[in-house]
Design a protein around this motif. Structure first.
Motif, short mmCIF file in Angstrom:
data_model
loop_
_atom_site.label_atom_id
_atom_site.label_comp_id
_atom_site.label_asym_id
_atom_site.label_seq_id
_atom_site.Cartn_x
_atom_site.Cartn_y
_atom_site.Cartn_z
N UNK A 133 0.84 -1.19 0.00
CA UNK A 133 0.00 0.00 0.00
C UNK A 133 0.87 1.24 0.00
N UNK A 134 0.47 2.21 -0.82
CA UNK A 134 1.16 3.50 -0.89
C UNK A 134 0.11 4.54 -1.20
N UNK A 135 -0.26 5.33 -0.19
CA UNK A 135 -1.36 6.26 -0.38
C UNK A 135 -2.67 5.51 -0.51
N UNK A 136 -3.43 5.83 -1.57
CA UNK A 136 -4.75 5.24 -1.75
C UNK A 136 -4.72 3.96 -2.58
N UNK A 137 -3.54 3.54 -3.02
CA UNK A 137 -3.46 2.38 -3.92
C UNK A 137 -2.49 1.33 -3.40
N UNK A 138 -2.70 0.12 -3.88
CA UNK A 138 -1.70 -0.93 -3.72
C UNK A 138 -0.80 -0.86 -4.95
N UNK A 139 0.48 -0.70 -4.76
CA UNK A 139 1.41 -0.44 -5.86
C UNK A 139 2.13 -1.73 -6.26
N UNK A 140 2.16 -1.97 -7.57
CA UNK A 140 2.76 -3.17 -8.13
C UNK A 140 3.83 -2.78 -9.14
N UNK A 141 4.73 -3.72 -9.40
CA UNK A 141 5.69 -3.54 -10.46
C UNK A 141 5.08 -3.84 -11.82
N UNK A 142 5.77 -3.42 -12.87
CA UNK A 142 5.26 -3.61 -14.23
C UNK A 142 5.07 -5.08 -14.58
N UNK A 143 5.86 -5.95 -13.96
CA UNK A 143 5.74 -7.38 -14.25
C UNK A 143 4.39 -7.96 -13.83
N UNK A 144 3.65 -7.25 -12.97
CA UNK A 144 2.35 -7.74 -12.50
C UNK A 144 1.18 -7.22 -13.33
N UNK A 145 1.48 -6.42 -14.35
CA UNK A 145 0.40 -5.84 -15.16
C UNK A 145 -0.51 -6.91 -15.74
N UNK A 146 0.08 -7.98 -16.28
CA UNK A 146 -0.71 -9.03 -16.91
C UNK A 146 -1.68 -9.70 -15.95
#
Length: 265
Positions: A133-146
């Motif tokens: 979690x970072x602010x209002x979102x859960x932040x992911x790396x680009x590898x998790x886009x799919x």
């Protein structure tokens, strides 16, 4: 050499917009001692427009406004929403939003979508090894886009235009979204494959798109209109013929507080 000729004693360069161009970055690389700063004065206004387009699409604002005007103009008995299930719109609370790009604009979008009850995920290049979690979102790396796209009811593109982001959302990525998903792009047009987007909107796989950035521009740097192309379509495909597209003239930063925001930033 070009910067040297313009200002041989230059030490700091301020780009008064969100994403420095590749040409500007290349010039700066020739001067390692030169500090480059880009402005985020437009972040709040651009995020507001992005979220406004999400609501316009989800609530069918433009489509149903046109329908009611037509009914009144033609002397028809206009239909009330409780009488007609076909006038229903999409509830956003409890749905999932995925934001591509979690800088100044993306963070503001996340806060607004979180405030209406959406589950917000963000994707950024420089992300922790484990989603957090970072602010209002859960932040992911680009590898998790799919893995995120099949869960996304709404996708907001807030990325800068770079060689790495060009074509990031192609046919495979758009088709992996749930049927009826909404997409809003306030980043750069070529981040989303033009033909794949048009096809997905035309056949109903995507429920709608809000586009503030485009594939063709008639303007030269500085705002001059290129000779002979003043009426250039914003894309090679006829997005303006699609009823599920909200079109905007790359005006995210064009607010009544633009001058003040630029000075403050």
């Amino acid at each position: 050499a070009e910067l040297d000729a313009l200002a041989p004693t230059l030490r700091t360069l301020l780009a008064p917009y969100a994403g420095p161009t590749e040409r500007l970055k290349a010039l700066v690389r020739e001067r390692p001692a030169l500090a480059l700063h880009n402005s985020h004065f437009n972040a709040a206004a651009t995020a507001e427009l992005a979220v406004a387009m999400v609501f316009a699409l989800a609530k069918r604002v433009i489509e149903l406004d046109a329908q009611m005007r037509r009914e009144v103009r033609e002397g028809l008995v206009w239909t009330a929403g409780w009488q007609a299930p076909e006038l229903s719109s999409r509830k956003l609370s409890g749905r999932t939003a995925v934001i591509l790009g979690y800088g100044a604009i993306g963070r503001r979008c996340a806060a607004m979508l979180d405030a209406v009850g959406m589950e917000v995920h963000a994707v950024r290049r420089h992300a922790p090894a484990v989603a957090s979690a970072d602010g209002a979102a859960v932040v992911h790396g680009l590898s998790e886009l799919g893995a995120l796209l099949p869960k996304a009811d709404v996708v907001l593109v807030c990325l800068p235009g770079t060689p790495e982001t060009a074509g990031l959302l192609g046919p495979r990525e758009l088709r992996s979204l749930p049927r009826g998903a909404l997409l809003v792009n306030v980043g750069r047009g070529n981040i989303v494959d033009e033909g794949a987007l048009f096809d997905a909107l035309s056949d109903g796989h995507l429920g709608g798109a809000g586009l503030d950035v485009w594939y063709n521009y008639p303007m030269l740097p500085g705002g001059a209109v290129t000779d002979g192309v003043a009426s250039t379509w914003p894309a090679s495909r006829a997005f303006h013929e699609l009823p599920n597209v909200v079109m905007s003239q790359h005006r995210g930063q064009a607010s009544d507080a633009k001058a003040e925001d630029r000075v403050r930033d």
